[in-house]
Design an enzyme around this catalytic site. Structure first.
Site, short mmCIF file in Angstrom:
data_model
loop_
_atom_site.label_atom_id
_atom_site.label_comp_id
_atom_site.label_asym_id
_atom_site.label_seq_id
_atom_site.Cartn_x
_atom_site.Cartn_y
_atom_site.Cartn_z
N GLU A 180 0.83 -1.22 0.00
CA GLU A 180 0.00 0.00 0.00
C GLU A 180 0.85 1.26 0.00
OE1 GLU A 180 -3.16 -1.14 -1.09
OE2 GLU A 180 -2.91 0.97 -0.72
C1 LIG Z 1 2.63 -9.70 0.14
C2 LIG Z 1 2.42 -8.56 -0.80
C3 LIG Z 1 1.13 -8.23 -1.18
C4 LIG Z 1 0.93 -7.18 -2.08
N1 LIG Z 1 -0.35 -6.91 -2.53
C5 LIG Z 1 -0.52 -6.06 -3.57
C6 LIG Z 1 -1.79 -5.91 -4.22
O1 LIG Z 1 -2.78 -6.51 -3.81
N2 LIG Z 1 -1.87 -5.11 -5.31
C7 LIG Z 1 -0.80 -4.43 -5.80
O2 LIG Z 1 -0.93 -3.73 -6.79
N3 LIG Z 1 0.42 -4.52 -5.20
C8 LIG Z 1 0.59 -5.31 -4.11
N4 LIG Z 1 1.82 -5.45 -3.52
C9 LIG Z 1 2.93 -4.66 -4.03
C10 LIG Z 1 3.35 -3.55 -3.07
O3 LIG Z 1 2.35 -2.58 -2.96
C11 LIG Z 1 4.70 -3.00 -3.58
O4 LIG Z 1 5.66 -4.00 -3.34
C12 LIG Z 1 5.09 -1.71 -2.89
O5 LIG Z 1 4.20 -0.68 -3.25
C13 LIG Z 1 6.50 -1.26 -3.25
O6 LIG Z 1 6.77 -1.39 -4.62
P1 LIG Z 1 8.08 -2.20 -5.08
O7 LIG Z 1 8.08 -3.50 -4.38
O8 LIG Z 1 8.14 -2.21 -6.56
O9 LIG Z 1 9.27 -1.34 -4.51
P2 LIG Z 1 9.98 -0.08 -5.20
O10 LIG Z 1 8.98 0.85 -5.77
O11 LIG Z 1 11.06 -0.57 -6.09
O12 LIG Z 1 10.61 0.62 -3.92
C14 LIG Z 1 11.73 0.06 -3.23
C15 LIG Z 1 12.06 0.92 -2.04
O13 LIG Z 1 12.42 2.24 -2.49
C16 LIG Z 1 11.63 3.22 -1.86
N5 LIG Z 1 11.33 4.27 -2.85
C17 LIG Z 1 10.81 4.12 -4.09
N6 LIG Z 1 10.68 5.32 -4.68
C18 LIG Z 1 11.11 6.23 -3.80
C19 LIG Z 1 11.22 7.66 -3.82
N7 LIG Z 1 10.84 8.38 -4.88
N8 LIG Z 1 11.72 8.27 -2.72
C20 LIG Z 1 12.09 7.57 -1.65
N9 LIG Z 1 12.01 6.23 -1.57
C21 LIG Z 1 11.53 5.58 -2.63
C22 LIG Z 1 10.39 2.52 -1.35
O14 LIG Z 1 9.89 3.15 -0.19
C23 LIG Z 1 10.90 1.12 -1.07
O15 LIG Z 1 11.40 1.05 0.24
C24 LIG Z 1 2.03 -6.45 -2.58
C25 LIG Z 1 3.33 -6.78 -2.16
C26 LIG Z 1 3.53 -7.83 -1.30
C27 LIG Z 1 4.94 -8.19 -0.93
#
Ligand SMILES: Cc1cc2nc3c(=O)[nH]c(=O)nc-3n(C[C@H](O)[C@H](O)[C@H](O)COP(=O)(O)OP(=O)(O)OC[C@H]3O[C@@H](n4cnc5c(N)ncnc54)[C@H](O)[C@@H]3O)c2cc1C
Length: 592
Positions: free
Chosen positions: A435
């Site tokens: 989220e």
């Molecule tokens: C168990 C599980 C259930 C999930 N359920 C859903 C779902 O139902 N629907 C759905 O769509 N997604 C879902 N997700 C996905 C989840 O919402 C994303 O994993 C999350 O939003 C982060 O995206 P990412 O993993 O691509 O990380 P990234 O976007 O690659 O981010 C990696 C890190 O970098 C940081 N970061 C990124 N950009 C910036 C910035 N501009 N400034 C500072 N810090 C930054 C983030 O805070 C994070 O710590 C789920 C994930 C998991 C693991």
């Protein structure tokens, strides 16, 4: 085996002593008499402890299994889901026009806390459905609402949210999933979504996926994203289910926690989808779901801390280790129980004062959502918009911290799966990530919400704190224990806001390097305000001759602890913020 008992009395205290719900002029709140909410919460509590909690460990150990394109949920999940449906629990705060019971959102949140504490992975199937229901309710056409909502209210059909793709999580502008218009009002959706919670499972007849995709030829980046309703099974004109749509599960993820909830790779291959809301305004529509989900995730954070705390208290009273330094408390036994030790008490008081403050904070936010939705209160909406990232970020960071703190009370036994404490920590961990990861919540708070509408909402928040202090001051004990610390913490928060204003324009890094600290400061001030309200309510109850003096005295003592031991954290956060970005940005990437 861990256990869970719904803290109905604490919930009632927030609803009736603190928020005084029946005195508010919010349509529907007149029904929330103490007897009525108590009956609902007691009943939900029974299901939570007798049905959902025993399935929590089953979900954790069995997990979900993908077989021939179908995801099998853990033993007992489907029967429990049917029981929830039959009891009308999924429809509690939904619109009566579509089969809901029309109760306030606040009541739905209180019940949701219980179900989530008892079994977070299980409750996500319903929680996501509710989010999708809200998005369709807010942005759907009359026909879409009539087609989907009754079945989603009953949870015969469940819902999902599909944002994430392999190369795009936070930065949704990078999205590749495409939507091709078919000329008949429908679209063909093609692309892959990953990490989709409840993407496929065996508990409902149909799954309604809300999918973000880009319409071909639309604007670049986030401005070209639209939202689509993509059913797993097509819905015939008479409402019956038709052919299987091109929305299939590719695989399910092995993960650290919430094993009872299926996390799916979803493949959309020319799947038929229907635009929800306006073309290219998909983020607006999705935000209805995401804002609700963010409050739900904040709730997940403190609910895991609550159940972990409950078990830690039992253990601390049972486990005999060492002696009380001020004199034996269990002279006939080989040792005293853990709870005599100041450091164990510090740990438990941290947990207790956080959880109760977090509950009040979340209900306070839910109350303002009702004020906005049911009574058109725009000011309440402004405050909710401001505090949503705080509810999500602060309550989940602290929720995880205290779920592990409860594990610590068990020593080595907390690390052993047999006691169930490890599951609470593992389940709570995801709340900090999904989220919108918490760093991104902090970014939203400082980068967007503070300045929103000319800073009107943050000013209104400070005004609210100020007038609370002014209106409730005058008693020496209360002022010293509650209002003075709140005043100091609020001053720290304002000073941090001032620092951002004076330095963030020159160099945005100065604001962003302090954003995480600011989110935590804000969380502390909100919990400080909640404890000041709870402390006052408890003192008023005692003065009014309340019979359960122990309950109210315990509230006051817990509040005093939070104000004395937790709230001063704002000074440290302010000091970090005012040190600016220079030390944060000092290293070249190569030197990390
Ligand atoms: C168990 C599980 C259930 C999930 N359920 C859903 C779902 O139902 N629907 C759905 O769509 N997604 C879902 N997700 C996905 C989840 O919402 C994303 O994993 C999350 O939003 C982060 O995206 P990412 O993993 O691509 O990380 P990234 O976007 O690659 O981010 C990696 C890190 O970098 C940081 N970061 C990124 N950009 C910036 C910035 N501009 N400034 C500072 N810090 C930054 C983030 O805070 C994070 O710590 C789920 C994930 C998991 C693991």
């Amino acid at each position: 085996m861990p256990s869970y008992t719904a803290p109905v009395k604490d919930m009632q205290f927030v609803l009736h002593d603190v928020l005084k719900v029946t005195e508010q002029s919010v349509p529907g709140y007149d029904e929330l008499e103490a007897d009525f909410t108590s009956a609902i919460l007691e009943e939900a509590g029974k299901i939570s402890s007798e049905v959902l909690q025993p399935l929590n460990v089953v979900g954790d150990t069995e997990g979900c299994v993908l077989e021939n394109g179908v995801v099998r949920t853990p033993t007992g999940f489907k029967a429990a889901f049917d029981q929830m449906k039959e009891g009308g629990w999924t429809a509690l705060d939904c619109d009566p026009e579509y089969g809901g019971q029309g109760m306030p959102y606040l009541l739905g949140v209180a019940v949701g806390e219980q179900f989530t504490a008892a079994n977070m992975a299980f409750n996500m199937y319903q929680g996501l459905t509710h989010g999708a229901y809200s998005a369709i309710h807010a942005h759907g056409t009359d026909e879409q609402k009539a087609t989907y909502l009754p079945n989603m209210v009953s949870c015969d059909w469940t819902g999902t949210m599909n944002l994430t793709e392999p190369h795009c999580g936070t930065d949704l502008g990078l999205m590749r999933t495409k939507a091709a218009p078919q000329g008949d009002g429908s679209y063909k959706i093609t692309g892959q979504k990953i990490f989709i919670s409840a993407g496929e499972h065996d508990m409902s007849d149909n799954i309604i996926h809300l999918v973000l995709a880009k319409i071909e030829g639309g604007p670049e980046g986030i401005k070209g994203v639209s939202l689509f309703i993509v059913p797993k099974f097509m819905v015939n004109e008479d409402g019956s289910l038709g052919a299987r749509n091109g929305a299939t599960v590719g695989s399910i993820e092995e993960k650290m926690g919430i094993h009872g909830n299926s996390t799916c790779v979803m493949n959309y291959d020319d799947a038929t989808g229907y635009l929800l809301g306006t073309e290219h305004k998909g983020m607006r529509a999705m935000f209805t779901m995401m804002n609700e989900a963010r409050i739900g995730v904040g709730l997940q954070g403190y609910a895991q801390a609550e159940v972990a705390y409950q078990n830690a208290v039992v253990y601390a009273n049972d486990r005999l280790q060492g002696r009380d330094v001020t004199g034996d408390k269990n002279p006939d036994g080989p040792a005293d129980p853990l709870i005599v030790h100041p450091d164990i008490r510090r740990n438990l008081m941290d947990q207790k004062s956080f959880v109760e403050g977090a509950r009040a904070f979340t209900y306070w936010g839910a109350n303002m959502i009702d004020q906005h939705v049911r009574a058109d209160d725009d000011a309440a909406h402004g405050i909710v918009s401001l505090i949503t990232p705080v509810i999500k970020g602060f309550l989940t960071d602290k929720g995880f911290e205290y779920a592990t703190a409860a594990q610590q009370v068990y020593g080595g036994h907390g690390y052993i799966e047999e006691w169930g404490m490890s599951q609470f920590a593992r389940d709570a961990r995801i709340t900090q990530i999904y989220e919108g990861a918490n760093g991104v919540q902090a970014l939203d708070l400082v980068g967007r919400k503070l300045a929103q509408d000319g800073g009107k909402h943050v000013m209104a928040f400070f005004e609210m704190v100020k007038s609370f202090i002014k209106e409730n001051g005058g008693s020496e004990d209360y002022d010293k224990a509650f209002l003075d610390p709140l005043k100091a913490a609020s001053k720290d928060l304002q000073a941090a806001g001032m620092y951002f204003m004076q330095n963030g324009m020159k160099n945005p890094n100065h604001a962003l390097a302090g954003s995480y600290d600011f989110m935590h400061m804000f969380g502390h001030v909100c919990l400080g305000l909640m404890w000041a309200k709870m402390g006052k309510a408890a003192m008023d109850a005692l003065e009014g001759g309340a019979s359960d003096t122990n309950f109210y005295e315990t509230k006051i003592a817990t509040g005093k602890y939070y104000m004395a031991r937790q709230l001063p954290a704002t000074a440290m956060h302010l000091s970090r913020i005012e040190s600016g970005a220079d030390t944060v940005m000092a290293l070249d990437a190569a030197n990390f």
